[in-house]
Enzyme design. Structure first.
Site, mmCIF file in Angstrom:
data_model
loop_
_atom_site.group_PDB
_atom_site.id
_atom_site.type_symbol
_atom_site.label_atom_id
_atom_site.label_comp_id
_atom_site.label_asym_id
_atom_site.label_seq_id
_atom_site.Cartn_x
_atom_site.Cartn_y
_atom_site.Cartn_z
ATOM 1 N N CYS A 82 0.855 -1.184 0.000
ATOM 2 C CA CYS A 82 0.000 0.000 0.000
ATOM 3 C C CYS A 82 0.892 1.236 0.000
ATOM 4 O O CYS A 82 2.112 1.136 0.104
ATOM 5 C CB CYS A 82 -0.914 0.014 1.218
ATOM 6 S SG CYS A 82 -2.061 -1.378 1.318
ATOM 7 N N ILE A 136 -5.648 -6.935 0.732
ATOM 8 C CA ILE A 136 -5.205 -8.313 0.912
ATOM 9 C C ILE A 136 -6.021 -9.003 2.006
ATOM 10 O O ILE A 136 -6.525 -10.101 1.820
ATOM 11 C CB ILE A 136 -3.698 -8.366 1.245
ATOM 12 C CG1 ILE A 136 -2.879 -7.810 0.067
ATOM 13 C CG2 ILE A 136 -3.253 -9.790 1.574
ATOM 14 C CD1 ILE A 136 -1.406 -7.700 0.336
ATOM 15 N N ASN A 182 0.832 0.394 5.948
ATOM 16 C CA ASN A 182 1.265 -0.410 4.809
ATOM 17 C C ASN A 182 1.896 -1.660 5.386
ATOM 18 O O ASN A 182 2.850 -1.583 6.159
ATOM 19 C CB ASN A 182 2.284 0.337 3.950
ATOM 20 C CG ASN A 182 2.928 -0.572 2.907
ATOM 21 O OD1 ASN A 182 2.288 -1.472 2.382
ATOM 22 N ND2 ASN A 182 4.204 -0.328 2.616
ATOM 23 N N GLY A 183 1.375 -2.833 5.016
ATOM 24 C CA GLY A 183 1.983 -4.060 5.506
ATOM 25 C C GLY A 183 0.967 -5.077 5.957
ATOM 26 O O GLY A 183 -0.230 -4.971 5.670
ATOM 27 N N GLU A 184 1.456 -6.083 6.663
ATOM 28 C CA GLU A 184 0.605 -7.124 7.231
ATOM 29 C C GLU A 184 1.053 -7.415 8.657
ATOM 30 O O GLU A 184 2.254 -7.478 8.937
ATOM 31 C CB GLU A 184 0.680 -8.412 6.407
ATOM 32 C CG GLU A 184 -0.103 -8.367 5.109
ATOM 33 C CD GLU A 184 -0.236 -9.750 4.483
ATOM 34 O OE1 GLU A 184 -1.366 -10.217 4.291
ATOM 35 O OE2 GLU A 184 0.807 -10.356 4.198
ATOM 36 N N LEU A 201 6.851 -15.570 -6.674
ATOM 37 C CA LEU A 201 7.780 -15.362 -7.779
ATOM 38 C C LEU A 201 8.806 -16.491 -7.757
ATOM 39 O O LEU A 201 9.415 -16.752 -6.715
ATOM 40 C CB LEU A 201 8.469 -14.012 -7.650
ATOM 41 C CG LEU A 201 7.600 -12.782 -7.914
ATOM 42 C CD1 LEU A 201 8.363 -11.502 -7.565
ATOM 43 C CD2 LEU A 201 7.164 -12.745 -9.366
#
Length: 320
Positions: A2, A53, A75-77, A241
Site C-alpha cells: 500500500c 489483501i 502499509n503491511g501485514e 515469484l
C-alpha cells in the site's frame, strides 16, 4: 503493498492543503489501486492508497479505534493480529471492531499501550498514528525495513511521512529514510529504537560479542518454514515469484506443501510466476521447478527494448 502519506502539524489546514496532500498521494497510487482514503484532523492529514489483501470488503483506510479518536494508516501485514485481537477483547470484552482488517488492532493497542505498540507487532509494516485526543502522532517501521518508509520536515515545521520519496521531495526542506526498527514520536520529535534483540545488543557491546548459539539444522528449517507459512495470510488469491534459484525454489516448495494441506478457498494449487527475457535461464529453471512442485505456473516475457521503456509493475505479486 500500500502507499501511506502523512502531513502532520502543518500551519495550513485549508482546502488547498487538503487537495495538495491528495495530489501528492496520487504519486504512489500504483502501490494501492483498490482504494484511496483521506482523513483530516485540524492541520494534520493522513492519506492512503490501498492494495486489499486482508478484509477487502471493509478494511479501507485510514482505520480507527472504536470512538474514532485514534486514526491509523498502515502499509503491511500484521501476522499476529488474531492473537492481539484476543488480548484486547480479553481486557475489553465489550469492545467492537469495525473491520476484520489485520491492521485495525494497531489503533486499539495504542489506547492501552501507547508507544509500546510497534514492539508488540509481528509483521512487515510501516504506519502512522494520529491521536485526536491530544494531537499527538507516532510513526513506526518494521524491525528490518521490509516496507519502505521516508520522513521529511516541511518549511513550516510540519512532519511528513510517506512510502515513497517522490511524495516528499517538493514539500520538505530535508527528508531521509525512516530507520528500520524505530518509531518517531511527536512527544519527543525524535527517533527511538524499539527493536533490541539480544544479538543486536551483543554486537553493539564493547568489545562486540560473537554469537554463541550452536548451529541446529532442525531449528533453522522449522523457523524458515514458519516464516513462509505465516506470510501466506490472505483473503485474496496469491502466488510466488519463482526464478528457479535456491531461495525462490525453497519458498515455493514450502508454500506449495502448505497450500496442499490447507482448506483455502483459493484451492490447493499454488500459483507461481516468472518474468524474464525470451530464452533466459530464469524462465527455464523456474519452469523446471514449477513442474517438479506441480504449481500453476505463469511466465511473462519482455524484450530489452520494452524493459528499457516501460514501467513494468508487479504490485499484485509483491508485498512491500
Amino acid at each position: 503493498m500500500c502507499g501511506i502519506l502523512a502531513c502532520l502539524a502543518s500551519t495550513d489546514d485549508g482546502p488547498a492543503m487538503r487537495a495538495r496532500v491528495l495530489a501528492l498521494s496520487r504519486r504512489q497510487r500504483h502501490r494501492g489501486p483498490d482504494w484511496s482514503g483521506m482523513f483530516q484532523w485540524k492541520n494534520s492529514f493522513l492519506a492512503h492508497e490501498r492494495l486489499a489483501i486482508i478484509d477487502p470488503a471493509s478494511g479501507d483506510q485510514p482505520l480507527f479505534n472504536e470512538d474514532k479518536t485514534v486514526s491509523v494508516c498502515v502499509n503491511g501485514e500484521i501476522y499476529n493480529y488474531k492473537e492481539l485481537r484476543e488480548q484486547i477483547l480479553a481486557k475489553h470484552p465489550n469492545k467492537k471492531f469495525a473491520t476484520d482488517s489485520d491492521c485495525e488492532v494497531i489503533s486499539h493497542l495504542w489506547e492501552d499501550h501507547g508507544e509500546k505498540v510497534a514492539g508488540m507487532l509481528d509483521g512487515m509494516f510501516s504506519f502512522v498514528i494520529l491521536d485526536t485526543r491530544d494531537g499527538t502522532f507516532y510513526a513506526a517501521r518494521d524491525p528490518i525495513g521490509i516496507t519502505s518508509l521516508y520522513i521529511g520536515w516541511g518549511k513550516d515545521g510540519s512532519v511528513w511521512v510517506a512510502s515513497e520519496m517522490k511524495c516528499l521531495k517538493d514539500e520538505c526542506l530535508k527528508f531521509q529514510q525512516f530507520p528500520p526498527g524505530h518509531y518517531y514520536s511527536s512527544k519527543t520529535m525524535s527517533f527511538t529504537r524499539y527493536y533490541n534483540p539480544q544479538f543486536y545488543l551483543e554486537f553493539e557491546a564493547s568489545p562486540p560479542q560473537c554469537p554463541s548459539t550452536p548451529y541446529d539444522a532442525k531449528v533453522l528449517r522449522e523457523a524458515f518454514e514458519a516464516a513462509v507459512v505465516k506470510r501466506m495470510m490472505s483473503d485474496v488469491p496469491f502466488g510466488v515469484l519463482l526464478s528457479g534459484g535456491l531461495d525462490s525454489s525453497l519458498v515455493a516448495a514450502i508454500a506449495s506443501r502448505a497450500i496442499k494441506s490447507s482448506d483455502s478457498v483459493w484451492g490447493n494449487k499454488l500459483h507461481s510466476f516468472c518474468v524474464g527475457l525470451p530464452g533466459s535461464p530464469d524462465l527455464k529453471a523456474g519452469r523446471e521447478v514449477a513442474e517438479f512442485l506441480g504449481t500453476d505456473h505463469h511466465e511473462f516475457t519482455f524484450t530489452v527494448q520494452v524493459g528499457g521503456s516501460t514501467d513494468l509493475t508487479l504490485s499484485g505479486l509483491c508485498g512491500c
